[in-house]
Design a protein around this motif. Structure first.
Motif, PDB file in Angstrom:
ATOM      1  N   LYS A 137       0.284  -1.311  -0.065  1.00 44.27           N
ATOM      2  CA  LYS A 137      -0.031   0.139   0.024  1.00 44.27           C
ATOM      3  C   LYS A 137       0.521   1.583   0.059  1.00 44.27           C
ATOM      4  CE  LYS A 137      -4.662  -1.902   1.526  1.00 44.27           C
ATOM      5  NZ  LYS A 137      -5.723  -1.101   2.877  1.00 44.27           N
ATOM      6  N   ALA A 138       2.056   1.306   0.995  1.00 45.19           N
ATOM      7  CA  ALA A 138       3.043   2.329   0.620  1.00 45.19           C
ATOM      8  C   ALA A 138       3.319   2.993  -0.169  1.00 45.19           C
ATOM      9  CB  ALA A 138       3.870   1.799   1.530  1.00 45.19           C
ATOM     10  N   CYS A 139       4.076   1.629  -1.634  1.00 46.19           N
ATOM     11  CA  CYS A 139       4.030   1.666  -2.786  1.00 46.19           C
ATOM     12  C   CYS A 139       2.913   2.000  -3.857  1.00 46.19           C
ATOM     13  CB  CYS A 139       5.196   0.604  -3.123  1.00 46.19           C
ATOM     14  SG  CYS A 139       6.581   0.430  -2.011  1.00 46.19           S
ATOM     15  N   GLY A 147      -2.224   7.333  -1.327  1.00 44.36           N
ATOM     16  CA  GLY A 147      -1.299   7.025  -2.496  1.00 44.36           C
ATOM     17  C   GLY A 147       0.043   6.290  -2.179  1.00 44.36           C
ATOM     18  N   LEU A 148       0.569   7.160  -3.182  1.00 43.07           N
ATOM     19  CA  LEU A 148       1.972   6.709  -3.091  1.00 43.07           C
ATOM     20  C   LEU A 148       2.746   7.335  -1.904  1.00 43.07           C
ATOM     21  CD1 LEU A 148       4.551   5.370  -4.547  1.00 43.07           C
ATOM     22  CD2 LEU A 148       4.565   7.636  -5.592  1.00 43.07           C
ATOM     23  N   LYS A 149       3.335   6.867  -0.944  1.00 44.01           N
ATOM     24  CA  LYS A 149       4.308   6.755  -0.024  1.00 44.01           C
ATOM     25  C   LYS A 149       5.369   6.832  -0.024  1.00 44.01           C
ATOM     26  CE  LYS A 149       0.688   8.703   2.155  1.00 44.01           C
ATOM     27  NZ  LYS A 149      -0.274  10.666   1.937  1.00 44.01           N
ATOM     28  N   ILE A 150       6.398   5.842  -0.361  1.00 44.44           N
ATOM     29  CA  ILE A 150       7.674   5.532  -0.883  1.00 44.44           C
ATOM     30  C   ILE A 150       7.632   5.133  -2.007  1.00 44.44           C
ATOM     31  CG2 ILE A 150       7.584   5.496   1.349  1.00 44.44           C
ATOM     32  CD1 ILE A 150       7.516   2.541   1.699  1.00 44.44           C
ATOM     33  N   GLU A 151       8.843   5.036  -2.265  1.00 40.69           N
ATOM     34  CA  GLU A 151       9.355   4.398  -3.801  1.00 40.69           C
ATOM     35  C   GLU A 151      10.038   3.352  -3.326  1.00 40.69           C
ATOM     36  OE1 GLU A 151       8.953   5.799  -6.559  1.00 40.69           O
ATOM     37  OE2 GLU A 151       8.243   8.208  -6.398  1.00 40.69           O
ATOM     38  N   SER A 152       9.311   2.557  -4.536  1.00 41.46           N
ATOM     39  CA  SER A 152       9.825   0.653  -4.705  1.00 41.46           C
ATOM     40  C   SER A 152      11.868   1.106  -4.261  1.00 41.46           C
ATOM     41  CB  SER A 152       8.978   0.125  -5.337  1.00 41.46           C
ATOM     42  OG  SER A 152       9.611  -1.760  -5.012  1.00 41.46           O
ATOM     43  N   GLY A 153      11.987   0.246  -2.963  1.00 42.19           N
ATOM     44  CA  GLY A 153      13.353  -0.204  -3.898  1.00 42.19           C
ATOM     45  C   GLY A 153      14.390   0.996  -3.053  1.00 42.19           C
ATOM     46  N   GLY A 154      13.532   1.961  -2.187  1.00 44.74           N
ATOM     47  CA  GLY A 154      13.948   3.151  -2.027  1.00 44.74           C
ATOM     48  C   GLY A 154      14.598   2.529  -0.465  1.00 44.74           C
TER      49      GLY A 154
END
Length: 206
Positions: A137-139, A147-154
């Protein structure tokens, strides 16, 4: 039988399931010996295939009774979800996706340890399916109101995955302490039944 997990570093953990031929005290001693060898080789940081080949060489030099073991051994990276595993005569691992459906794996040649000098070893590497809604959900991989909270892999993604993989502890040993909290807007006058969105930021120690 043996079932073991061995922490290798902050991100990786080794997993092993094994069985020994025969029963009784000799078989128990043989399996205990195998586990000791497994732990030593795993902590060297070798690949799963090299770990089992090293165990096989050691067992051949001290196996006058003709016993053998079957082992499934793998290394799991809790951040990337990469699972490198090796089979020596043991069944394939059963891996389920988020819908509880089995992931299809290929059955390669993997022979037991302790009897032959160069047995075939089944070596595979897969990425385990992600199933944490907290991460997905965060991604924004799963639709939700935030909505988008953190970038995947960041960095924040890796930190969150590491925290979940550690059992979601209430405190993190190496974590920086929070020294203050900022709320925006800092002052607000609202009418009855009115709703407003606030932004809350935790400030870590420098």
């Amino acid at each position: 039988d043996t079932r073991q997990w061995i922490p290798l570093d902050d991100d990786r953990i080794a997993l092993a399931v094994g069985d020994v031929s025969n029963h009784g005290v000799p078989a128990a001693i043989f399996m205990a010996l195998t586990y000791s060898l497994l732990r030593v080789e795993a902590l060297r940081g070798s690949s799963p295939g090299d770990v089992l080949r090293a165990i096989n060489r050691q067992l051949l030099s001290m196996n006058d009774s003709g016993m053998f073991v079957t082992i499934l051994y793998g290394m799991l990276n809790r951040i990337t979800r990469e699972f490198q595993f090796t089979r020596a005569g043991h069944d394939l691992p059963l891996i389920l996706n988020a819908r509880r459906e089995p992931v299809q794996l290929t059955l390669g040649p993997g022979q037991l340890l302790g009897l032959f000098s160069n047995p075939p070893i089944d070596e595979q590497c897969i990425t385990l399916p992600a199933n944490s809604l907290l991460v997905r959900k965060a991604c924004a991989e799963v639709p939700h109101g935030g909505g988008l909270k953190i970038e995947s892999g960041g960095p924040q993604y890796k930190r969150l995955v590491r925290w979940i993989g550690s059992g979601a502890p209430a405190t993190i040993v190496d974590d920086q302490p929070i020294v203050s909290i900022e709320v925006e807007p800092s002052q607000l006058v609202m009418q009855a039944k009115e709703t407003r969105q606030l932004k809350v930021t935790a400030i870590n120690a420098k």
